[in-house]
Design a protein around this motif. Structure first.
Motif, PDB file in Angstrom:
ATOM      1  N   LEU A  28       0.832  -1.201   0.000  1.00  0.00           N
ATOM      2  CA  LEU A  28       0.000   0.000   0.000  1.00  0.00           C
ATOM      3  C   LEU A  28       0.870   1.256   0.000  1.00  0.00           C
ATOM      4  CD1 LEU A  28      -2.823   1.286   0.261  1.00  0.00           C
ATOM      5  CD2 LEU A  28      -2.572   1.113   2.743  1.00  0.00           C
ATOM      6  N   GLY A  29       1.971   1.225   0.768  1.00  0.00           N
ATOM      7  CA  GLY A  29       2.879   2.368   0.797  1.00  0.00           C
ATOM      8  C   GLY A  29       3.482   2.651  -0.564  1.00  0.00           C
ATOM      9  N   LEU A  30       3.883   1.600  -1.271  1.00  0.00           N
ATOM     10  CA  LEU A  30       4.439   1.781  -2.611  1.00  0.00           C
ATOM     11  C   LEU A  30       3.390   2.342  -3.571  1.00  0.00           C
ATOM     12  CD1 LEU A  30       6.493  -1.530  -2.909  1.00  0.00           C
ATOM     13  CD2 LEU A  30       7.398   0.767  -2.568  1.00  0.00           C
ATOM     14  N   ARG A  31       2.156   1.925  -3.381  1.00  0.00           N
ATOM     15  CA  ARG A  31       1.087   2.406  -4.269  1.00  0.00           C
ATOM     16  C   ARG A  31       0.707   3.847  -3.945  1.00  0.00           C
ATOM     17  NH1 ARG A  31      -4.454   1.473  -3.989  1.00  0.00           N
ATOM     18  NH2 ARG A  31      -4.193  -0.089  -2.354  1.00  0.00           N
ATOM     19  N   LYS A  32       0.621   4.188  -2.644  1.00  0.00           N
ATOM     20  CA  LYS A  32       0.194   5.535  -2.272  1.00  0.00           C
ATOM     21  C   LYS A  32       1.242   6.591  -2.635  1.00  0.00           C
ATOM     22  CE  LYS A  32      -3.155   6.232  -0.617  1.00  0.00           C
ATOM     23  NZ  LYS A  32      -4.517   6.362  -1.183  1.00  0.00           N
ATOM     24  N   THR A  33       2.497   6.220  -2.657  1.00  0.00           N
ATOM     25  CA  THR A  33       3.530   7.183  -3.038  1.00  0.00           C
ATOM     26  C   THR A  33       3.645   7.327  -4.545  1.00  0.00           C
ATOM     27  OG1 THR A  33       5.198   5.423  -2.884  1.00  0.00           O
ATOM     28  CG2 THR A  33       4.916   6.849  -0.964  1.00  0.00           C
ATOM     29  N   GLY A  34       2.900   6.525  -5.296  1.00  0.00           N
ATOM     30  CA  GLY A  34       2.874   6.672  -6.748  1.00  0.00           C
ATOM     31  C   GLY A  34       3.909   5.869  -7.494  1.00  0.00           C
ATOM     32  N   LEU A  35       4.682   5.024  -6.786  1.00  0.00           N
ATOM     33  CA  LEU A  35       5.747   4.286  -7.467  1.00  0.00           C
ATOM     34  C   LEU A  35       5.174   3.312  -8.490  1.00  0.00           C
ATOM     35  CD1 LEU A  35       8.718   3.440  -7.758  1.00  0.00           C
ATOM     36  CD2 LEU A  35       8.322   1.761  -5.956  1.00  0.00           C
ATOM     37  N   VAL A  36       4.202   2.506  -8.075  1.00  0.00           N
ATOM     38  CA  VAL A  36       3.639   1.508  -8.985  1.00  0.00           C
ATOM     39  C   VAL A  36       2.929   2.192 -10.142  1.00  0.00           C
ATOM     40  CG1 VAL A  36       2.116  -0.489  -9.157  1.00  0.00           C
ATOM     41  CG2 VAL A  36       3.386  -0.084  -7.049  1.00  0.00           C
ATOM     42  N   ALA A  37       2.189   3.266  -9.864  1.00  0.00           N
ATOM     43  CA  ALA A  37       1.503   3.995 -10.927  1.00  0.00           C
ATOM     44  C   ALA A  37       2.490   4.618 -11.902  1.00  0.00           C
ATOM     45  CB  ALA A  37       0.608   5.069 -10.317  1.00  0.00           C
ATOM     46  N   ALA A  38       3.633   5.096 -11.384  1.00  0.00           N
ATOM     47  CA  ALA A  38       4.644   5.691 -12.257  1.00  0.00           C
ATOM     48  C   ALA A  38       5.217   4.656 -13.215  1.00  0.00           C
ATOM     49  CB  ALA A  38       5.757   6.298 -11.409  1.00  0.00           C
ATOM     50  N   ILE A  39       5.387   3.437 -12.719  1.00  0.00           N
ATOM     51  CA  ILE A  39       5.866   2.360 -13.594  1.00  0.00           C
ATOM     52  C   ILE A  39       4.836   2.073 -14.679  1.00  0.00           C
ATOM     53  CG2 ILE A  39       6.502  -0.087 -13.690  1.00  0.00           C
ATOM     54  CD1 ILE A  39       7.573   0.225 -10.823  1.00  0.00           C
ATOM     55  N   GLY A  40       3.564   2.045 -14.295  1.00  0.00           N
ATOM     56  CA  GLY A  40       2.506   1.827 -15.272  1.00  0.00           C
ATOM     57  C   GLY A  40       2.423   2.947 -16.284  1.00  0.00           C
ATOM     58  N   LEU A  41       2.580   4.198 -15.835  1.00  0.00           N
ATOM     59  CA  LEU A  41       2.549   5.348 -16.742  1.00  0.00           C
ATOM     60  C   LEU A  41       3.717   5.297 -17.718  1.00  0.00           C
ATOM     61  CD1 LEU A  41       1.175   8.034 -17.447  1.00  0.00           C
ATOM     62  CD2 LEU A  41       2.684   9.149 -15.782  1.00  0.00           C
ATOM     63  N   TRP A  42       4.891   4.924 -17.220  1.00  0.00           N
ATOM     64  CA  TRP A  42       6.059   4.788 -18.105  1.00  0.00           C
ATOM     65  C   TRP A  42       5.817   3.696 -19.144  1.00  0.00           C
ATOM     66  CZ3 TRP A  42       9.015   0.354 -18.687  1.00  0.00           C
ATOM     67  CH2 TRP A  42      10.148   0.473 -19.495  1.00  0.00           C
ATOM     68  N   ALA A  43       5.192   2.604 -18.710  1.00  0.00           N
ATOM     69  CA  ALA A  43       4.962   1.476 -19.618  1.00  0.00           C
ATOM     70  C   ALA A  43       4.020   1.837 -20.758  1.00  0.00           C
ATOM     71  CB  ALA A  43       4.401   0.291 -18.842  1.00  0.00           C
ATOM     72  N   ARG A  44       3.150   2.839 -20.555  1.00  0.00           N
ATOM     73  CA  ARG A  44       2.212   3.236 -21.607  1.00  0.00           C
ATOM     74  C   ARG A  44       2.931   3.835 -22.815  1.00  0.00           C
ATOM     75  NH1 ARG A  44      -3.292   3.984 -20.479  1.00  0.00           N
ATOM     76  NH2 ARG A  44      -3.890   3.644 -18.296  1.00  0.00           N
ATOM     77  N   THR A  45       4.009   4.566 -22.550  1.00  0.00           N
ATOM     78  CA  THR A  45       4.628   5.366 -23.612  1.00  0.00           C
ATOM     79  C   THR A  45       6.062   4.967 -23.935  1.00  0.00           C
ATOM     80  OG1 THR A  45       5.275   7.010 -21.937  1.00  0.00           O
ATOM     81  CG2 THR A  45       3.177   7.349 -23.064  1.00  0.00           C
ATOM     82  N   ALA A  46       6.654   4.061 -23.171  1.00  0.00           N
ATOM     83  CA  ALA A  46       8.059   3.692 -23.401  1.00  0.00           C
ATOM     84  C   ALA A  46       8.231   3.062 -24.780  1.00  0.00           C
ATOM     85  CB  ALA A  46       8.531   2.724 -22.319  1.00  0.00           C
ATOM     86  N   PRO A  47       9.333   3.375 -25.480  1.00  0.00           N
ATOM     87  CA  PRO A  47       9.589   2.797 -26.807  1.00  0.00           C
ATOM     88  C   PRO A  47      10.051   1.344 -26.687  1.00  0.00           C
ATOM     89  CG  PRO A  47      11.403   4.224 -26.155  1.00  0.00           C
ATOM     90  CD  PRO A  47      10.369   4.358 -25.081  1.00  0.00           C
ATOM     91  N   LEU A  48       9.101   0.437 -26.675  1.00  0.00           N
ATOM     92  CA  LEU A  48       9.417  -0.975 -26.447  1.00  0.00           C
ATOM     93  C   LEU A  48       9.201  -1.836 -27.695  1.00  0.00           C
ATOM     94  CD1 LEU A  48       7.690  -1.344 -22.955  1.00  0.00           C
ATOM     95  CD2 LEU A  48      10.094  -0.852 -23.433  1.00  0.00           C
ATOM     96  N   GLY A  49       9.134  -1.195 -28.866  1.00  0.00           N
ATOM     97  CA  GLY A  49       8.983  -1.960 -30.105  1.00  0.00           C
ATOM     98  C   GLY A  49       7.528  -2.145 -30.493  1.00  0.00           C
ATOM     99  N   GLY A  50       7.261  -3.135 -31.357  1.00  0.00           N
ATOM    100  CA  GLY A  50       5.915  -3.409 -31.834  1.00  0.00           C
ATOM    101  C   GLY A  50       5.048  -4.025 -30.764  1.00  0.00           C
ATOM    102  N   PRO A  51       3.766  -4.239 -31.066  1.00  0.00           N
ATOM    103  CA  PRO A  51       2.818  -4.751 -30.057  1.00  0.00           C
ATOM    104  C   PRO A  51       3.255  -6.071 -29.423  1.00  0.00           C
ATOM    105  CG  PRO A  51       1.653  -3.968 -31.995  1.00  0.00           C
ATOM    106  CD  PRO A  51       3.103  -3.926 -32.333  1.00  0.00           C
ATOM    107  N   TYR A  52       3.757  -7.001 -30.238  1.00  0.00           N
ATOM    108  CA  TYR A  52       4.119  -8.309 -29.705  1.00  0.00           C
ATOM    109  C   TYR A  52       5.326  -8.207 -28.768  1.00  0.00           C
ATOM    110  CZ  TYR A  52       4.877 -13.379 -29.653  1.00  0.00           C
ATOM    111  OH  TYR A  52       5.030 -14.681 -29.257  1.00  0.00           O
ATOM    112  N   SER A  53       6.379  -7.519 -29.228  1.00  0.00           N
ATOM    113  CA  SER A  53       7.573  -7.365 -28.384  1.00  0.00           C
ATOM    114  C   SER A  53       7.261  -6.495 -27.170  1.00  0.00           C
ATOM    115  CB  SER A  53       8.723  -6.760 -29.184  1.00  0.00           C
ATOM    116  OG  SER A  53       8.379  -5.466 -29.666  1.00  0.00           O
TER     117      SER A  53
END
Length: 592
Positions: free
Chosen positions: A68-93
């Motif tokens: 809960l502490g990791l979630r309330k400080t925004g760490l987990v959400a920040a990882i999710g937000l980064w994952a939305r836009t990070a240049p990780l290649g095509g859909p499959y990769s």
């Protein structure tokens, strides 16, 4: 067989049946168990309440607070937000890399919290690839489960088995003792999910829009407020039509003004044209009692649910939500969030009538109608997961680095043997609270206390199984049946038994009941007890064949549009692969 053994076995069987049929809450059944054992003279008062002070219960609770502490400080959400836009290649990769990220997080964070964050990310990825979400969400859940098997803190069942084993003198497992086997199982699972398993994934095509998916438009009627209507001059909150008639006012046309998603304080005036949703009989009853009439002519086109600042958004009921086990009426939902529930999906079935009376469960989908600010407030509530992007205000406690350092310290102290897992976790909780990464009131409000009370109620059952000799009776039966198969056969039998029970009842209940049986069976068979303990750990996490055996499966069931048979088809093969892998490798890692 003595009376005490028969009593305990009958009580255990009754509990398993009640868990399976799901008519009563899990914690209700669990908390009744120590009372029955106490009244039956099986346990002493101290033994009956031993679950509250058990290492397993305390450690699981501490890990929930750390997550809960990791979630309330925004760490987990920040990882999710980064994952939305990070240049990780095509859909499959991109999907493969995101699954690796989930696999990396799950051994150290509650995998339910990880899946909560990544569901919208994977849905967005599916939309970008123009593929159905059903191709993406099942791998998310399965990988999070497999990732949790890498460490002792990765899943609550690992902690339960470890805590129960330590209380019986078996304390040789450390933080990463199960990591080699867990990593191999993770690798096998990933290989399957991205090859053969991907071809077996169901393709549940998404409807063109949310109103079509829930078929809400055909339930909307226009009603004109007559000059002599008793509703004239009253606010929607005062009228309470949702509770009285099970109908919902979606919008108001007042002259040339369109009022979309009217809030509870909005007053009704004579001449208003109301867009009302509900069943035909309810709408007729409303119109008759409130003197509302069908307009003879119109000046505007039909209601646009997304016009005038209104939006349609799907919201998932998350574990720990205040809505679980309650109704919209109980929670005064419309007044609290200033948004309207148009339809509900429960286990794939769409409900559009009598919504205020429906009791909610984890994984239910709500089709919400409201303004953007109202939906943003709803998305800020940790009890709900928006299925599409809703801009939320950044948190006021940017302490993600502090929370990360505390969590790393907890893992290192336990891994290096400086502190045991429970002490390390409790120290981390103290640091989280005093550094204000998490507030005490948030712990009371947002921690999933159901898990704690289930363990507190079930652990005395494990004590009773052991003290009465019921565990020895079950162990002897299992050992006899597998006597011709050797140690490998006994390991496979315990893994299979655990996996089957986990698919039917709570994995926590399975772990608590089978841990003492596994220890006794290992002693009778003259083999390494840790081999059977690890088999129970991994078997309790093998929740792939049903959508309801594990909370992450429950959470993706409705958003993915899955059917029960989808889990049987895809997860059944994965369960078989895990059974073979664990059965063959456990004797190598924990030889007699």
């Amino acid at each position: 067989m003595t009376f005490d053994i028969v009593f305990v076995l009958c009580l255990a069987l009754a509990a398993l049946v009640l868990f399976a049929i799901d008519r009563l809450r899990l914690d209700q059944v669990a908390m009744a168990i120590p009372v029955a054992l106490l009244l039956g003279g099986i346990l002493t008062p101290a033994q009956a309440v031993s679950g509250l002070s058990s290492r397993a219960t305390v450690t699981v609770g501490a890990m929930l607070v750390l997550g809960l502490g990791l979630r309330k400080t925004g760490l987990v959400a920040a990882i999710g937000l980064w994952a939305r836009t990070a240049p990780l290649g095509g859909p499959y990769s991109r999907m493969f890399v995101l699954c690796l990220i989930v696999a990396f997080l799950s051994p150290f964070l509650n995998n339910t919290a990880v899946v909560m964050v990544f569901i919208p990310v994977f849905i967005s990825l599916a939309e970008q690839a123009e593929e159905p979400a059903s191709m993406y969400l099942m791998p998310l859940s399965f990988v999070s489960i497999l990732g949790g098997t890498v460490t002792l803190i990765g899943t609550s069942t690992n902690l339960v088995v470890h805590g129960e084993a330590v209380s019986r003198g078996y304390d040789e497992l450390s933080m990463f003792s199960i990591a080699p086997l867990g990593l191999i199982c993770l690798a096998v699972g990933l290989a399957y999910l991205f090859t053969v398993g991907r071809k077996q994934m169901p393709r549940r095509e998404r409807p063109p829009d949310l109103s079509s998916k829930y078929q809400v438009r055909r339930f909307v009627t226009e009603l004109l407020v007559a000059p002599d209507s008793p509703a004239a001059g009253q606010s929607l909150a005062e009228l309470g039509w949702g509770e009285r008639y099970a109908v919902t006012v979606l919008g108001i046309e007042r002259g040339r003004q369109d009022i979309t998603a009217p809030h509870g304080e909005r007053h009704i005036r004579p001449g208003d044209l109301l867009y009302v949703q509900g069943s035909a009989d309810r709408l007729l009853d409303l119109a008759r009692r409130q003197r509302l009439v069908t307009p003879t002519e119109r000046t505007h086109g039909p209601l646009d649910l997304t016009a005038g600042g209104g939006r349609l958004v799907e919201i998932l009921v998350a574990p720990g939500s205040a809505l679980v086990g309650r109704t919209l009426k109980d929670q005064s939902f419309a007044q609290r969030y200033d948004a309207t529930v148009l339809a509900i999906q429960q286990h794939g079935v769409t409900v559009t009538e009598r919504l205020a009376e429906i009791e909610f469960r984890v994984g239910d989908l709500l089709l919400m109608h409201g303004t953007t600010p109202a939906l943003e407030r709803l998305a800020d509530d940790p009890g709900f997961i928006p299925m599409s992007e809703v801009n939320t205000q950044p948190g006021g406690r940017p302490r993600a680095a502090v929370a990360s350092a505390i969590m790393v310290g907890v893992v290192l102290m336990a891994a290096l043997g400086v502190l045991d897992i429970m002490t390390s976790a409790l120290t981390g909780v103290g640091l989280m609270v005093f550094t204000r990464c998490v507030r005490v009131e948030e712990i009371y409000e947002e921690v999933d206390w159901l898990v704690i009370f289930v363990l507190a109620g079930l652990i005395p059952m494990g004590v009773a199984l052991e003290s009465t000799g019921a565990a020895a009776w079950i162990a002897g039966w299992v050992v006899t049946l597998t006597s011709t198969l050797g140690e490998t056969g006994l390991i496979g039998a315990f893994y299979l038994l655990t996996a089957v029970l986990t698919a039917i009842v709570s994995n926590a209940a399975t772990a608590v009941m089978l841990t003492p049986v596994a220890i006794v069976a290992a002693t009778q068979a003259g083999m390494n007890p840790y081999a059977l303990l690890v088999a129970v750990m991994f078997g309790a996490s093998a929740s792939f064949v049903t959508p309801f055996g594990y909370q992450t499966n429950v959470m993706i069931y409705a958003p993915g549009g899955y059917r029960f048979s989808d889990f049987m088809k895809v997860g059944g093969v994965l369960n078989l692969l895990m059974l073979v892998t664990a059965t063959l490798l456990i004797p190598i890692f924990w030889p007699s």
